[in-house]
Design an enzyme around this catalytic site. Structure first.
Site, short mmCIF file in Angstrom:
data_model
loop_
_atom_site.label_atom_id
_atom_site.label_comp_id
_atom_site.label_asym_id
_atom_site.label_seq_id
_atom_site.Cartn_x
_atom_site.Cartn_y
_atom_site.Cartn_z
CD GLN A 110 -2.35 1.14 2.88
OE1 GLN A 110 -1.82 0.51 3.79
NE2 GLN A 110 -3.43 1.88 3.09
CB SER A 113 2.09 7.00 4.96
OG SER A 113 0.98 6.65 5.73
CB SER A 147 4.05 -3.77 5.50
OG SER A 147 3.34 -2.84 6.23
CD GLU A 230 -4.70 0.81 7.47
OE1 GLU A 230 -5.08 1.87 6.93
OE2 GLU A 230 -3.52 0.58 7.77
CD GLU A 363 -2.95 11.00 19.96
OE1 GLU A 363 -2.47 10.33 19.02
OE2 GLU A 363 -2.74 10.72 21.15
#
Lengths: 393, 369
Positions: A110, A113, A147, A230, A363
């Site tokens: 994936q 990020s 990953s 996810e 958060e």
């Protein structure tokens, strides 16, 4: 389970002995019989059956000793890529990718990020520019926390295609060939000393337009499908009592009476109670999800387990006393299937720190719960009407 | 059964359609007959038990005998449904002796196979109570507050819940030779105590050479008391869930409407994140409460689930009501706002049937930790 489904399973098992059939061949036959994801359409591994019967089908295959894929290696493909391909891929894309994904012949990672886009994923800046002559997309940028990038054949990739509109609008979602020229994978060493993850550098990577998922500029909506799945993949599975980290510490406690103090015992019992409450919560969630759709409730499970894992692994080191001062090995390595339960106590303590960061920080998850579950007002968004290229960074 | 390896496989942690229907009926009745202002006013009146509400629960809804077999005048349902009623009674902090009569006393009588008093409690025509201190924990020594001498009972039991309106009290007593016994008593002196929980006023039960009907003696008496206290501990979690859920939903609603600095206070992260954590806690409390109700219904690992229920629910309900008071700001600290009734209920319930630390100690011995 309805008779037709039971018959299909029986016929498959009769024709392909699970004990002797090679894994990919067996799974391929299961896909072709529409018994992979039963709620998927015919021809794509399913039979448009209700999602609620999936568990029974899985149980029937498990009871027959049928092979399954290693979730550590194929979890991203099965849990995130597959539902996204199904929901947003063209017919051609779905036919090309779903079967080898299901059989394990192809591995997925994936590419979401970025160094500058973590919690604020929609700020991502990996550029995809369309080449007028060919219609292909040329991708340049850097992804992180990937990953399996060093082993994957394919990736799900979100890019910036229009920097002149606000961030949520200018993204486009692709399937990216991890073997394509310009894809460079480097290990990302983490605080534990090893590298589960990678940095992925994309330099002039060419992606055919046929590998786009969803419309140009609609990448954020496509990414939501991936992300909802996810959270379910991380927080939605049931465990037996003392099946998680608490079981490891409880075993240590039982085996080492010389370590006992009243304060440590009460600390351990508080965590045992919290772990049992979290386990029952996941089990209740699982019972509900078995019939329905993934929802934000998965966030609660993930939030709870992140905190618990950190507290339990911290207590474990204190319980061990002097032995807690040791670490098993700082040598750089690339674990194939890292397990918190099998690692050393020091590894558990350090690795658990990632639990409240990966897959949505605690958060961010609190914000999601507050807004989507409780209906509290959204955060004030100063970047809402600003073109992506004009955002402060 | 080994507590370390047991799976939760058979447990149903959800609510059936019948249970949801039951909930809707109880909630509607309570909304109409037990509004917060009336409940608050009743705490300072002569009659702190709402007997009219009790009669409605018994007569109109028929929820006082849910776990009692039909041949004994009950509904032939189970503790799971009783737990749903408790959730709603907790949500309204309703001042009725349901917990004492329909949980504690009923569980003891069911364990004994008793057939005379049970039908009266099941129909609600009589109210029962268990004459033990409300702080009594399951697994503790058999209470010795009351002694038997010459066939008559004497002694004082303080902090008894739901005794003020009780027609019959089940009294654990110790015979001259030390035998544990359980009696049914109608002639006790019952006097109110000023109680932290204003909506469940406790009482001092005084027995001076009072006659009683012997229900059980020896291991049967001990087993009946264990059944009552463990079933009570497991099911109290459902009442605590109702209390916590009221705290969460009321506070979330208030955070959306209360404006400061030109914004709803629920838009500030300091408030949002606390409410998100509270939602997680209440979500967990629901799973624990359902597991407890299911465990006593199936009589599966009852001691462990009773201990787990109170080890978790006590703190969870207290946290929820404390957060409600804090996040309401000034209004949450007033007498006029009902938040204090819930805080008092939650804190008292955390002491009732044993504090969390006692239940953790019980878990330690049950799981060899």
């Amino acid at each position: 389970m309805e008779a037709e489904l039971s018959r299909a399973i029986r016929e498959l098992l009769d024709a392909h002995d699970p004990a002797t059939t090679p894994v990919a061949e067996f799974l391929g036959a299961r896909f072709d019989a529409g018994l992979a994801w039963v709620h998927f359409p015919e021809g794509l591994g399913g039979r448009s059956a209700p999602r609620s019967v999936q568990q029974e089908v899985n149980d029937a295959f498990a009871a027959a000793g049928a092979p399954t894929l290693d979730i550590g290696r194929h979890g991203i493909g099965l849990g995130m890529a597959a539902p996204t391909l199904l929901a947003h891929g063209s017919d051609e894309v779905r036919r090309r990718f779903l079967r080898p994904l299901w059989t394990g012949e192809e591995t997925w990672c994936q590419l979401f990020s970025e160094p500058g886009a973590g919690s604020d994923l929609a700020a991502l800046g990996t550029r995809a520019v369309r080449e007028p002559e060919t219609g292909d997309w040329i991708v340049d940028g850097q992804k992180v926390w990937t990953s399996l990038a060093h082993e994957a054949d394919w990736a799900i990739l979100v890019t910036r295609t229009d920097p002149d509109v606000p961030k949520h609008r200018g993204m486009t979602y692709f399937v990216c060939d991890m073997r394509a020229p310009g894809v460079e994978v480097r290990p990302l060493r983490q605080a534990t000393g090893e590298a589960e993850f990678n940095e992925v550098f994309l330099t002039g990577v060419r992606i055919p337009d046929a590998h786009r998922l969803g419309a140009v500029g609609d990448g954020w909506r496509v990414a939501q499908t991936t992300l909802m799945n996810e959270r379910v993949a991380i927080g939605g599975h049931a465990e037996p009592r003392e099946g998680g980290m608490i079981g490891v510490v409880a075993r240590t406690w039982r085996e080492h009476p010389e370590l006992h103090t009243p304060a440590l015992q009460d600390a351990l019992l508080r965590l045992w109670v919290d772990a049992e409450a979290a386990r029952l919560t996941s089990e209740r969630l699982r019972q509900q999800l078995a019939a329905g759709q993934p929802g934000p409730e998965g966030s609660a499970a993930k939030l709870a387990f992140a905190r618990l894992n950190q507290q339990i692994s911290g207590l474990e080191l204190e319980l061990l006393g002097a032995d807690g001062l040791e670490y098993h090995d700082w040598t750089f390595r690339r674990p194939t299937n890292p397990s918190m339960l099998e690692g050393s106590p020091g590894y558990r303590y350090l690795r658990a720190k990632g639990n409240s960061i990966e897959g949505g920080t605690s958060e961010i998850l609190r914000g999601i719960i507050a807004e989507r579950v409780l209906g509290l007002p959204s955060e004030i968004r100063v970047d809402k009407d600003v073109a992506w290229k004009d955002l402060p960074r | 059964m080994n507590p370390m390896t047991t799976d939760q496989a058979g447990a149903d942690l959800g609510y059936s359609e019948v249970e949801e229907e039951l909930r809707a009926n109880v909630r509607a009745l309570l909304a109409e007959r037990a509004p917060a202002n009336a409940t608050l006013a009743r705490t300072e009146s002569e009659q702190t038990t709402d007997l009219a509400l009790w009669r409605a629960l018994a007569g109109e809804l028929g929820v006082t005998g849910l776990p009692v077999p039909e041949e004994l005048g009950g509904a032939g349902a189970s503790w799971r449904e009783t737990a749903v009623v408790l959730e709603e009674l907790g949500r309204a902090v309703a001042p009725v002796p349901f917990f004492g009569s329909c949980v504690l006393a009923t569980a003891a009588l069911l364990a004994l196979g008793e057939r005379k008093i049970l039908p009266q409690l099941a129909s609600g025509e009589a109210i029962g109570g268990l004459a033990v201190p409300f702080a009594a924990a399951p697994g503790a020594a058999f209470p010795a507050d009351v002694r038997v001498s010459g066939g008559l009972l004497s002694g004082t039991v303080r902090h008894v819940a739901d005794a003020l309106a009780a027609d019959v009290l089940l009294v654990p007593a110790v015979a001259a030779d030390g035998t544990a016994e359980l009696y049914a008593v109608t002639g006790a002196l019952v006097e109110p105590m000023v109680s932290l929980d204003m909506t469940r006023e406790l009482a001092v039960v005084t027995l001076e050479e009072v006659e009683g009907i012997l229900l059980a003696s020896g291991p049967d008496a001990t087993a009946a008391l264990d059944a009552a206290l463990e079933t009570g501990a497991a099911l109290l979690a459902s009442e605590q869930l109702g209390v916590a859920e009221w705290a969460l939903t009321t506070t979330v609603a208030y955070a959306k409407e209360r404006h400061q600095f030109g914004r709803p206070i629920g838009g500030f992260q300091a408030v949002k994140h606390r409410l998100a954590d509270l939602w997680v806690l209440v979500t967990q409390l629901r799973a624990v409460a359902r597991a407890g109700a299911d465990a006593v219904t199936r009589d599966e690992e009852r001691p462990l689930y009773a201990a787990l229920a109170q080890a978790f629910a006590s703190g969870a309900a207290v946290t929820a009501t404390e957060e409600a008071v804090q996040l309401h700001g000034g209004i949450g600290f007033t007498w006029e706002h009902p938040a204090h009734l819930y805080l008092k209920r939650a804190k008292s319930a955390s002491l009732a049937l044993g504090t969390a630390d006692r239940h953790r100690a019980r878990i330690a011995s049950l799981t060899h930790l």
